[in-house]
Write an enzyme that holds these catalytic residues in place. Structure first.
Site, mmCIF file in Angstrom:
data_model
loop_
_atom_site.group_PDB
_atom_site.id
_atom_site.type_symbol
_atom_site.label_atom_id
_atom_site.label_comp_id
_atom_site.label_asym_id
_atom_site.label_seq_id
_atom_site.Cartn_x
_atom_site.Cartn_y
_atom_site.Cartn_z
ATOM 1 N N HIS A 145 -0.420 3.842 7.142
ATOM 2 C CA HIS A 145 0.403 3.470 5.969
ATOM 3 C C HIS A 145 1.212 4.602 5.429
ATOM 4 O O HIS A 145 0.844 5.317 4.268
ATOM 5 C CB HIS A 145 -0.895 3.213 4.727
ATOM 6 C CG HIS A 145 -0.330 2.104 3.752
ATOM 7 N ND1 HIS A 145 0.901 2.232 3.465
ATOM 8 C CD2 HIS A 145 -1.101 1.548 2.820
ATOM 9 C CE1 HIS A 145 1.067 1.407 2.124
ATOM 10 N NE2 HIS A 145 -0.240 1.115 1.814
ATOM 11 N N ARG A 159 0.386 -3.454 -5.117
ATOM 12 C CA ARG A 159 1.062 -2.172 -5.501
ATOM 13 C C ARG A 159 1.969 -1.801 -4.386
ATOM 14 O O ARG A 159 3.212 -1.671 -4.735
ATOM 15 C CB ARG A 159 0.115 -1.050 -5.305
ATOM 16 C CG ARG A 159 -0.556 -0.794 -6.520
ATOM 17 C CD ARG A 159 -1.891 0.135 -6.087
ATOM 18 N NE ARG A 159 -2.856 -0.723 -5.432
ATOM 19 C CZ ARG A 159 -3.518 -1.665 -5.938
ATOM 20 N NH1 ARG A 159 -3.846 -1.785 -7.313
ATOM 21 N NH2 ARG A 159 -4.259 -2.427 -5.079
ATOM 22 N N THR A 160 1.980 -1.996 -3.149
ATOM 23 C CA THR A 160 2.705 -1.705 -2.111
ATOM 24 C C THR A 160 4.232 -2.724 -2.184
ATOM 25 O O THR A 160 5.171 -2.049 -2.184
ATOM 26 C CB THR A 160 2.042 -1.663 -0.739
ATOM 27 O OG1 THR A 160 0.952 -0.718 -0.687
ATOM 28 C CG2 THR A 160 3.143 -1.232 0.393
ATOM 29 N N LYS A 188 3.266 -22.117 12.170
ATOM 30 C CA LYS A 188 3.956 -22.986 13.362
ATOM 31 C C LYS A 188 3.728 -22.266 14.487
ATOM 32 O O LYS A 188 4.243 -22.662 15.750
ATOM 33 C CB LYS A 188 5.485 -23.416 13.091
ATOM 34 C CG LYS A 188 5.617 -24.216 11.671
ATOM 35 C CD LYS A 188 7.085 -24.549 11.765
ATOM 36 C CE LYS A 188 7.510 -25.279 10.329
ATOM 37 N NZ LYS A 188 8.924 -25.232 10.209
ATOM 38 N N ARG A 202 3.889 -5.541 6.555
ATOM 39 C CA ARG A 202 2.377 -5.255 6.420
ATOM 40 C C ARG A 202 1.726 -6.270 7.417
ATOM 41 O O ARG A 202 2.030 -7.464 7.238
ATOM 42 C CB ARG A 202 2.045 -5.291 5.084
ATOM 43 C CG ARG A 202 0.214 -5.390 5.400
ATOM 44 C CD ARG A 202 -0.356 -5.137 3.855
ATOM 45 N NE ARG A 202 0.024 -3.802 3.450
ATOM 46 C CZ ARG A 202 -0.498 -3.435 2.173
ATOM 47 N NH1 ARG A 202 -1.495 -4.147 1.522
ATOM 48 N NH2 ARG A 202 -0.548 -2.049 1.715
HETATM 49 N N1 ASP Z 1 -4.033 -0.692 -0.714
HETATM 50 C C1 ASP Z 1 -4.426 0.172 0.272
HETATM 51 C C2 ASP Z 1 -4.188 -0.310 1.740
HETATM 52 O O1 ASP Z 1 -3.351 -1.197 1.707
HETATM 53 C C3 ASP Z 1 -5.993 0.789 0.425
HETATM 54 C C4 ASP Z 1 -7.025 -0.613 0.374
HETATM 55 O O2 ASP Z 1 -6.569 -1.488 0.583
HETATM 56 O O3 ASP Z 1 -8.235 -0.053 0.230
HETATM 57 O O4 ASP Z 1 -4.618 0.376 2.984
#
Ligand code: ASP
Length: 314
Positions: free
Chosen positions: A131, A53-54, A82, A103
């Protein structure tokens, strides 16, 4: 901290949050009005951890603003394999892109990386840390379904490792929400987070529980989270809590009829599929809200003529 990096929700005031949510609502109502705002903009995506999703909603958001993305791809196919440091990777990719979305499995990675770049950097999840863009779409969905004033919310599941929980809890102190945290003892909120929340809200709105039963009837929103298996140092410890705190139609029989159920997704077994078809379920709507909210955030962060504003406490 510079305001054009977005690292934690702690840096955002109520005014700043409302600016983003109002702008997201404007975009949601008429996305075509901003379709060409970023025709020459490239957003760098650096995902060192899995994401559906993100990552996809940032990509959709950038493209719907007229821009495009450059994607580092998987860690296995990048120079990280590397031995390249995160500091070097972000310094290289800022030369290709106008903004970065990062991320990373390590808590604090986004703060560290932001110190090496001049383009806006957005934290899309740093380990068990924060987040903040998930929080923005959570708040947007809460505002649409239950309102942010006089809110009573239950936040349930893995409160220790769940970064969406940490970001949401800090942000909600701006709205004086009554926050009930429901978890097994081993997955309670980190003590430093509880301490901060008490400081920010005089402790009045913060309560911890080990059972949903006692608070469920009073809730406007129930925010359910996944047990973050990947963050447990010991698989046995995960097995001890796996499967706890599941909700199904029977559970919700005791809830307020207006209850909104949210989940940042992905879910494993925390919410029975039979809830999906009920009027309580808003988690797919919540995921879809990621696009207008991230469009608003990106436009505010990447435009010279706009700013998120608000006071920073970091
Ligand atoms: N998608 C959210 C996160 O990246 C929640 C999860 O992974 O549980 O933190």
């Amino acid at each position: 901290m510079r305001h054009d990096h977005l690292i934690t929700s702690k840096q955002l005031s109520r005014g700043a949050i409302e600016t983003v949510l109002d702008y997201a609502a404007e975009i949601d109502a008429d996305p075509s009005a901003v379709a060409d705002r970023h025709a020459d903009t490239l957003l760098g995506l650096l995902f060192f951890e899995p994401s559906t999703r993100t990552k996809m909603s940032f990509e959709t958001a950038m493209k719907r603003l007229g821009g495009d993305v450059v994607d580092m791809g998987s860690v296995d196919s990048s120079s990280v394999k590397k031995g390249e440091t995160l500091a070097d990777t972000v310094r290289v990719i800022e030369g290709y892109a106008d903004g970065l979305v990062l991320r990373h499995p390590k808590q604090g990675a986004a703060t560290m990386a932001s110190e090496f770049v001049d383009v806006p950097l957005v934290n899309a999840g740093d380990g068990a840390g924060h987040h903040p863009t998930q929080t923005m779409l959570d708040l947007y969905t809460i505002r649409e379904n239950a309102g942010l004033d006089d809110l009573t919310i239950g936040i349930m599941g893995d409160l220790k490792y769940g970064r969406t929980v940490h970001s949401l809890a800090y942000a909600l102190t701006n709205f004086d929400a009554q926050q009930h945290f429901i978890s097994p003892e081993s997955l309670q909120l980190p003590r430093e987070v509880v301490y901060d929340l008490h400081q920010q809200q005089d402790g009045t709105g913060i309560k911890e529980h080990d059972s949903l039963e006692e608070v469920l009837p009073s809730l406007d929103v129930l925010y359910v989270t996944r047990i973050q298996r990947e963050r447990f140092p010991d698989e046995n410890e995960y097995q001890k809590v796996a499967g706890e705190y599941q909700i199904d139609a029977d559970t919700l029989a005791a809830a307020n009829d207006e209850l909104t159920v949210l989940h940042p997704l992905p879910r494993v077994d925390e919410i029975a599929p039979e809830i999906d078809e009920t009027h309580h379920a808003a988690y797919f709507e919540q995921a879809h809200n990621g696009v207008p909210v991230r469009m608003a955030l990106l436009d505010l962060l990447l435009s010279d003529d706009k700013r998120i504003g608000g006071d920073s406490d970091e």
